[in-house]
Design a protein around this motif. Structure first.
Motif, PDB file in Angstrom:
ATOM      1  N   ILE A   1      47.067  33.118  36.139  1.00 20.66           N
ATOM      2  CA  ILE A   1      45.665  32.731  36.284  1.00 20.66           C
ATOM      3  C   ILE A   1      45.662  31.235  36.544  1.00 20.66           C
ATOM      4  O   ILE A   1      46.063  30.440  35.697  1.00 20.66           O
ATOM      5  N   ARG A   2      45.190  30.837  37.727  1.00 21.23           N
ATOM      6  CA  ARG A   2      45.338  29.447  38.131  1.00 21.23           C
ATOM      7  C   ARG A   2      44.045  28.642  38.087  1.00 21.23           C
ATOM      8  O   ARG A   2      44.076  27.458  37.773  1.00 21.23           O
ATOM      9  N   ARG A   3      42.919  29.246  38.436  1.00 18.15           N
ATOM     10  CA  ARG A   3      41.689  28.452  38.550  1.00 18.15           C
ATOM     11  C   ARG A   3      40.604  28.848  37.541  1.00 18.15           C
ATOM     12  O   ARG A   3      39.833  27.997  37.114  1.00 18.15           O
ATOM     13  N   ALA A   4      40.500  30.102  37.208  1.00 19.05           N
ATOM     14  CA  ALA A   4      39.473  30.536  36.253  1.00 19.05           C
ATOM     15  C   ALA A   4      39.742  29.922  34.880  1.00 19.05           C
ATOM     16  O   ALA A   4      40.881  29.860  34.430  1.00 19.05           O
ATOM     17  N   GLN A   5      38.672  29.463  34.231  1.00 16.19           N
ATOM     18  CA  GLN A   5      38.793  28.796  32.941  1.00 16.19           C
ATOM     19  C   GLN A   5      38.269  29.627  31.777  1.00 16.19           C
ATOM     20  O   GLN A   5      38.478  29.266  30.626  1.00 16.19           O
ATOM     21  N   ASN A   6      37.592  30.739  32.080  1.00 12.49           N
ATOM     22  CA  ASN A   6      36.911  31.480  31.021  1.00 12.49           C
ATOM     23  C   ASN A   6      37.557  32.810  30.673  1.00 12.49           C
ATOM     24  O   ASN A   6      36.935  33.671  30.059  1.00 12.49           O
ATOM     25  N   PHE A   7      38.792  32.979  31.086  1.00 15.76           N
ATOM     26  CA  PHE A   7      39.623  34.079  30.587  1.00 15.76           C
ATOM     27  C   PHE A   7      41.077  33.712  30.871  1.00 15.76           C
ATOM     28  O   PHE A   7      41.378  32.826  31.669  1.00 15.76           O
ATOM     29  N   HIS A   8      41.967  34.406  30.187  1.00 15.85           N
ATOM     30  CA  HIS A   8      43.400  34.197  30.425  1.00 15.85           C
ATOM     31  C   HIS A   8      44.126  35.516  30.207  1.00 15.85           C
ATOM     32  O   HIS A   8      43.699  36.341  29.388  1.00 15.85           O
ATOM     33  N   ILE A   9      45.196  35.712  30.948  1.00 10.56           N
ATOM     34  CA  ILE A   9      46.016  36.912  30.774  1.00 10.56           C
ATOM     35  C   ILE A   9      47.473  36.501  30.614  1.00 10.56           C
ATOM     36  O   ILE A   9      48.004  35.759  31.425  1.00 10.56           O
ATOM     37  N   GLN A  10      48.087  36.977  29.534  1.00 11.24           N
ATOM     38  CA  GLN A  10      49.528  36.802  29.342  1.00 11.24           C
ATOM     39  C   GLN A  10      50.193  38.138  29.655  1.00 11.24           C
ATOM     40  O   GLN A  10      49.931  39.154  29.005  1.00 11.24           O
ATOM     41  N   TYR A  11      51.019  38.157  30.682  1.00 10.69           N
ATOM     42  CA  TYR A  11      51.666  39.393  31.115  1.00 10.69           C
ATOM     43  C   TYR A  11      52.951  39.599  30.323  1.00 10.69           C
ATOM     44  O   TYR A  11      53.890  38.799  30.410  1.00 10.69           O
ATOM     45  N   LEU A  12      52.981  40.684  29.553  1.00 10.91           N
ATOM     46  CA  LEU A  12      54.107  40.983  28.681  1.00 10.91           C
ATOM     47  C   LEU A  12      54.982  42.058  29.316  1.00 10.91           C
ATOM     48  O   LEU A  12      54.809  42.411  30.480  1.00 10.91           O
ATOM     49  N   ALA A  13      55.910  42.592  28.570  1.00 10.91           N
ATOM     50  CA  ALA A  13      56.826  43.623  29.082  1.00 10.91           C
ATOM     51  C   ALA A  13      56.144  44.989  29.125  1.00 10.91           C
ATOM     52  O   ALA A  13      55.157  45.245  28.417  1.00 10.91           O
ATOM     53  N   ASP A  14      56.666  45.883  29.968  1.00  8.67           N
ATOM     54  CA  ASP A  14      56.247  47.288  30.035  1.00  8.67           C
ATOM     55  C   ASP A  14      54.776  47.461  30.378  1.00  8.67           C
ATOM     56  O   ASP A  14      54.117  48.399  29.925  1.00  8.67           O
ATOM     57  N   GLY A  15      54.245  46.545  31.178  1.00 13.04           N
ATOM     58  CA  GLY A  15      52.861  46.684  31.615  1.00 13.04           C
ATOM     59  C   GLY A  15      51.816  46.291  30.594  1.00 13.04           C
ATOM     60  O   GLY A  15      50.628  46.461  30.830  1.00 13.04           O
ATOM     61  N   VAL A  16      52.226  45.758  29.447  1.00 10.34           N
ATOM     62  CA  VAL A  16      51.284  45.333  28.404  1.00 10.34           C
ATOM     63  C   VAL A  16      50.787  43.928  28.728  1.00 10.34           C
ATOM     64  O   VAL A  16      51.544  43.078  29.203  1.00 10.34           O
ATOM     65  N   LYS A  17      49.484  43.696  28.472  1.00  8.41           N
ATOM     66  CA  LYS A  17      48.893  42.386  28.733  1.00  8.41           C
ATOM     67  C   LYS A  17      48.097  41.921  27.518  1.00  8.41           C
ATOM     68  O   LYS A  17      47.426  42.726  26.873  1.00  8.41           O
ATOM     69  N   LEU A  18      48.164  40.644  27.240  1.00 14.88           N
ATOM     70  CA  LEU A  18      47.332  40.047  26.203  1.00 14.88           C
ATOM     71  C   LEU A  18      46.249  39.257  26.922  1.00 14.88           C
ATOM     72  O   LEU A  18      46.518  38.229  27.544  1.00 14.88           O
ATOM     73  N   LEU A  19      45.018  39.768  26.861  1.00 11.92           N
ATOM     74  CA  LEU A  19      43.899  39.153  27.564  1.00 11.92           C
ATOM     75  C   LEU A  19      43.024  38.392  26.573  1.00 11.92           C
ATOM     76  O   LEU A  19      42.623  38.936  25.545  1.00 11.92           O
ATOM     77  N   THR A  20      42.753  37.146  26.879  1.00 19.99           N
ATOM     78  CA  THR A  20      41.826  36.335  26.099  1.00 19.99           C
ATOM     79  C   THR A  20      40.515  36.287  26.853  1.00 19.99           C
ATOM     80  O   THR A  20      40.462  35.846  28.005  1.00 19.99           O
ATOM     81  N   ASP A  21      39.438  36.748  26.217  1.00 17.53           N
ATOM     82  CA  ASP A  21      38.166  36.850  26.931  1.00 17.53           C
ATOM     83  C   ASP A  21      37.379  35.541  26.874  1.00 17.53           C
ATOM     84  O   ASP A  21      37.867  34.526  26.362  1.00 17.53           O
TER      85      ASP A  21
END
Length: 385
Positions: free
Chosen positions: A46-66
């Motif tokens: 995520i390069r430009r958006a400031q109001n969310f973030h995604i951390q891409y983990l293993a096995d297709g799991v994602k940690l999304l900060t809203d």
């Protein structure tokens, strides 16, 4: 008795979500499939958006900060959640039933270019008569999508939400209605995610919300590819407009009237940036801020009376009569006298993710010769009478 009936409805909804009495796989009710892309190990960010973030983990799991700073762990169906994120709210992806509290959010489903995603819309909070999206109207007609009025949850009514049985609700937590809805959802045990795309400034930042919505459907790679494709195309349009001499750049005013005041946008706002990119000058470029600015009509005229173009920033459906019915002082504007006034198209909120198309419209409005064959889709001329 009413309370017992409500909890019976909620129990039936939860049983439906768990797969009891029906199939809870990739297949949708209308026979379509929600396609899932395999998540690559690298290349997403995520390069430009400031109001969310995604951390891409293993096995297709994602940690999304809203947008409210809450963490959601997005786990593919049948996958395992990493132990170190056990405190994060878990959401199984791809989502099958969601409630959308903004038509603008639904527009990102269309931007992901997967019609089957519309089948995941269990409920919306915009009434059917205001929709122009054929895929949404089709699902209203089939009974697949329900309308839930904001007034209902503001009054504490929960039956409609319980019947719709969403797995997830996309909500604006920062409004009074959004806060009330979150309280109800907490009571029902229905998870929600704060999605404040409109708080990001700039076309590229807003467009990056493709990745936010794509993450809930396991379309991360496709969302990333579409983002790269569209931003590259925008960059080409910027280069096209950059060659326009300063002397040929029109001055453009943007605003709308409510309660006797003019509501405009600050000089660092998205529309100001878009106009600059389209080879124009924003008439209110000296106003501080990147969000809404309130002005008296006289102050607006002092800065915008001689603007070449006026964009009245409202839907025709919301207007009462002509431009002069909104405020007769608009007659003093050169843009009105030259009949160069535009307003938003009635479907613009349903199409808000069409960032490229909006920019092409602005380019055509500001420099018709550059986009001679362009048929306006996001804006429309506003006749004097």
């Amino acid at each position: 008795m009413k309370q017992k009936r409500l909890w019976a409805l909620l129990l039936a909804a939860l049983l439906a979500l768990s797969g009891c009495g029906g199939k809870n796989g990739e297949e949708q009710e209308d026979g379509g499939d929600i396609r899932s892309d395999a998540l690559p190990a690298t290349g997403l960010a995520i390069r430009r958006a400031q109001n969310f973030h995604i951390q891409y983990l293993a096995d297709g799991v994602k940690l999304l900060t809203d947008s409210a700073g809450r963490e959601l762990l997005l786990v593919p169906e049948g996958g395992k959640a990493p132990a170190e994120f056990k405190d994060a709210l878990r959401v199984t992806t791809p989502i099958k039933r969601a409630m959308f509290t903004s038509a603008a959010h639904v527009s990102f489903l269309g931007a992901l270019e997967e019609d089957s995603l519309y089948s995941s819309i269990a409920a919306v909070t915009t009434e059917e008569s205001r929709w122009s999206t054929p895929q949404v109207l089709d699902r209203f007609a089939s009974g697949q999508t329900a309308y839930i009025a904001e007034e209902s949850w503001m009054a504490g009514e929960v039956e409609g939400i319980a019947v719709a049985a969403p797995e997830l609700v996309f909500v604006d937590m920062f409004s009074e209605g959004g806060a009330a809805l979150c309280t109800i959802l907490d009571g029902l045990g229905i998870p929600y995610v704060a999605a404040a795309a409109d708080r990001d400034t700039g076309s590229e930042a807003y467009l990056e919300w493709l990745k936010f919505f794509g993450a809930f459907y396991n379309l991360d790679q496709k969302a990333n590819d579409l983002y790269e494709e569209k931003t590259e195309y925008l960059a080409g349009l910027y280069r096209k407009a950059a060659s326009i001499p300063e002397s040929e750049r029109p001055v453009v005013a943007v605003g709308m009237v409510s309660g006797g005041m003019v509501y405009a946008q600050g000089g660092s706002s998205t529309i100001a940036q878009q106009l600059e990119g389209a080879g124009a000058v924003y008439a209110l470029k000296d106003l501080e801020g990147d969000g809404p600015v309130q002005l008296a009509m006289e102050e607006f005229l002092d800065q915008c009376r001689d603007a070449d173009i006026l964009i009245y920033d409202d839907l025709p459906a919301n207007m009462q009569g002509t431009l002069l019915d909104q405020d007769p002082l608009f007659a003093e504007c050169r843009a009105y006298q030259d009949q160069r006034v535009y307003t938003l198209d009635n479907s613009c909120y349903m199409d808000s993710a069409k960032v490229v198309e909006k920019f092409e419209d602005l380019l055509a409005i500001c420099h018709p010769a550059l986009e001679a064959d362009r048929v306006l889709t996001f804006f429309q001329p506003l006749p004097n009478d």
